[in-house]
Write an enzyme that holds these catalytic residues in place. Structure first.
Site, PDB file in Angstrom:
ATOM      1  N   ALA A 170      23.404   1.850  12.998  1.00  0.00           N
ATOM      2  CA  ALA A 170      24.083   3.280  12.542  1.00  0.00           C
ATOM      3  C   ALA A 170      23.608   3.938  11.382  1.00  0.00           C
ATOM      4  O   ALA A 170      23.202   5.174  11.285  1.00  0.00           O
ATOM      5  CB  ALA A 170      25.706   3.055  12.356  1.00  0.00           C
ATOM      6  N   ASP A 171      22.937   3.142  10.485  1.00  0.00           N
ATOM      7  CA  ASP A 171      22.476   3.585   9.246  1.00  0.00           C
ATOM      8  C   ASP A 171      21.003   4.024   9.712  1.00  0.00           C
ATOM      9  O   ASP A 171      20.746   5.578   9.458  1.00  0.00           O
ATOM     10  CB  ASP A 171      22.303   2.682   8.245  1.00  0.00           C
ATOM     11  CG  ASP A 171      23.413   2.264   7.452  1.00  0.00           C
ATOM     12  OD1 ASP A 171      24.392   2.936   7.379  1.00  0.00           O
ATOM     13  OD2 ASP A 171      23.415   1.130   6.841  1.00  0.00           O
TER      14      ASP A 171
END
Length: 397
Positions: A170-171
């Site tokens: 996600a990052d």
């Protein structure tokens, strides 16, 4: 003072980097690796909330995220520091931040404030959940986004509970999408002459990455479940044991499945009614996988990778990371690259996965030490020696 550029592709752009932790630096790394003049603002902001960068500045994680940049120190909580930043922003093309949404407003460095002094500014923001809405003030964290974004519900073996992915997906994807948005806004600025605010979040990025799994629900109301190492729709596709390890075999469509059955020495499986059609293979996947593995355990990984690929069946070994970097094709691609530095430090990092024929990206500069180029950067933006000296006395820089 001239400094090396990683590429000429984005060399005309100036980027002010206010990011920290991972998603923001991932975004700015894309711009730095393609030659933008990236200035990392090293600042201690006690009221930013969330996690601060971890690990040593010379550690592998920091080095990987911040190569090809320069750095200066600046106290954004000091009114004089804010004034300095706005002078930088007047000449900059891009500002990137990943503070909690309310922090930049408190500091006076939000998009609306900066566009008043530079209407051409492209302002990139990454948050955990969005710039507004019921969760916008929550601190964001990759694993939280993996869970809320549905990824952990389709990762791992059936019946063993949710499982996080082994990288901060996600990052990383939020950073990549923000970089893509910034580049899109810069292209649009060539037409309109105006900048704009580019926003993304860990949650949005993670949902987008669900891709066909999300579409299965939106279009067909089918909730995807965990499938372990099996592909959710193309069967047989998964992990199979060999005499000395494991391999991945991937089949898509009946023709490749026929080749696979022939290559593993079991042509009868192709015509077997339990495996003759895609729906039948899906229903009986466990039994089919067991039949295939009866054959794959009789030969080595190296043998199966060669034989199956020669038969037109996608197959590959399953590497540990050290083995991956020793693979002949990986070495040929040259994605592991040395970073030049005057200190003769051994810095070897992962380069860009995209190649441009005329303006390729390369490693040209190690990550900067804390505030290493403060004087140099301020001079480039028109600060005279007396001003710089005064800023140091006031501990603004």
């Amino acid at each position: 003072m001239p400094f090396p550029r990683a590429s000429q592709a984005l060399s005309r752009f100036i980027v002010l980097d206010l990011t920290r932790v991972r998603s923001g630096p991932t975004c700015v790394r894309q711009l730095a690796d393609w030659g933008a003049n990236v200035i990392k603002i090293d600042a201690l902001l006690e009221d930013t909330g969330g996690e601060q960068p971890g690990g040593l500045r010379q550690g592998s994680d920091f080095q990987n995220l911040h190569r090809n940049k320069r750095a200066m120190t600046l106290n954004l909580k000091d009114p004089k520091g804010l004034e300095v930043f706005k002078r930088l922003a007047e000449k900059a093309d891009v500002v990137v931040e990943n503070f909690r949404p309310d922090v930049k407003g408190k500091l006076g460095i939000d998009y609306e404030s900066l566009r008043k002094i530079n209407p051409r500014i492209v302002y990139g923001s990454i948050s955990g959940f969005g710039q507004d809405g019921p969760y916008h003030k929550r601190p964001g964290f990759d694993q939280i986004a993996q869970g809320m974004g549905g990824l952990m519900s389709v990762t791992g073996a059936p019946g063993q509970g949710p499982m996080r992915v082994g990288i901060p997906v996600a990052d990383l994807t939020a950073g990549l999408f923000c970089a893509l948005g910034i580049l899109t806004a810069l292209l649009e600025r060539d037409v309109s002459g105006e900048g704009q605010w580019v926003q993304t979040s860990l949650l949005q990025a993670q949902i987008f990455m669900l891709d066909f799994q999300a579409a299965r629900w939106l279009m067909e109301k089918e909730v995807a479940k965990q499938a372990g190492n099996n592909h959710p729709t193309s069967i047989p596709t998964g992990v199979f044991k060999t005499s000395d390890g494991y391999i991945n075999i991937a089949t898509t469509g009946g023709r490749i499945w026929e080749r696979c059955a022939q290559a593993v020495g079991a042509p009868e499986l192709y015509s077997h009614p339990d495996y003759a059609t895609a729906p039948a293979r899906s229903k009986n996947r466990d039994a089919l996988n067991a039949e295939i593995e009866k054959r794959t355990v009789t030969k080595s990984t190296e043998t199966w990778v060669r034989e199956l690929n020669e038969a037109g069946v996608p197959c590959g070994p399953i590497y540990a990371i050290d083995q991956m970097f020793e693979d002949a094709q990986v070495r040929h691609l040259g994605i592991a690259q040395d970073v030049p530095n005057e200190e003769n430090r051994d810095i070897r990092l992962v380069g860009q996965p995209v190649t441009l024929s005329r303006t390729p990206s390369k490693m040209v500069a190690r990550p900067p030490e804390f505030g290493e180029q403060t004087d140099e950067v301020l001079a480039e933006f028109g600060f005279d020696p007396d001003e710089i000296a005064n800023l140091k006395v006031r501990r603004v820089v």
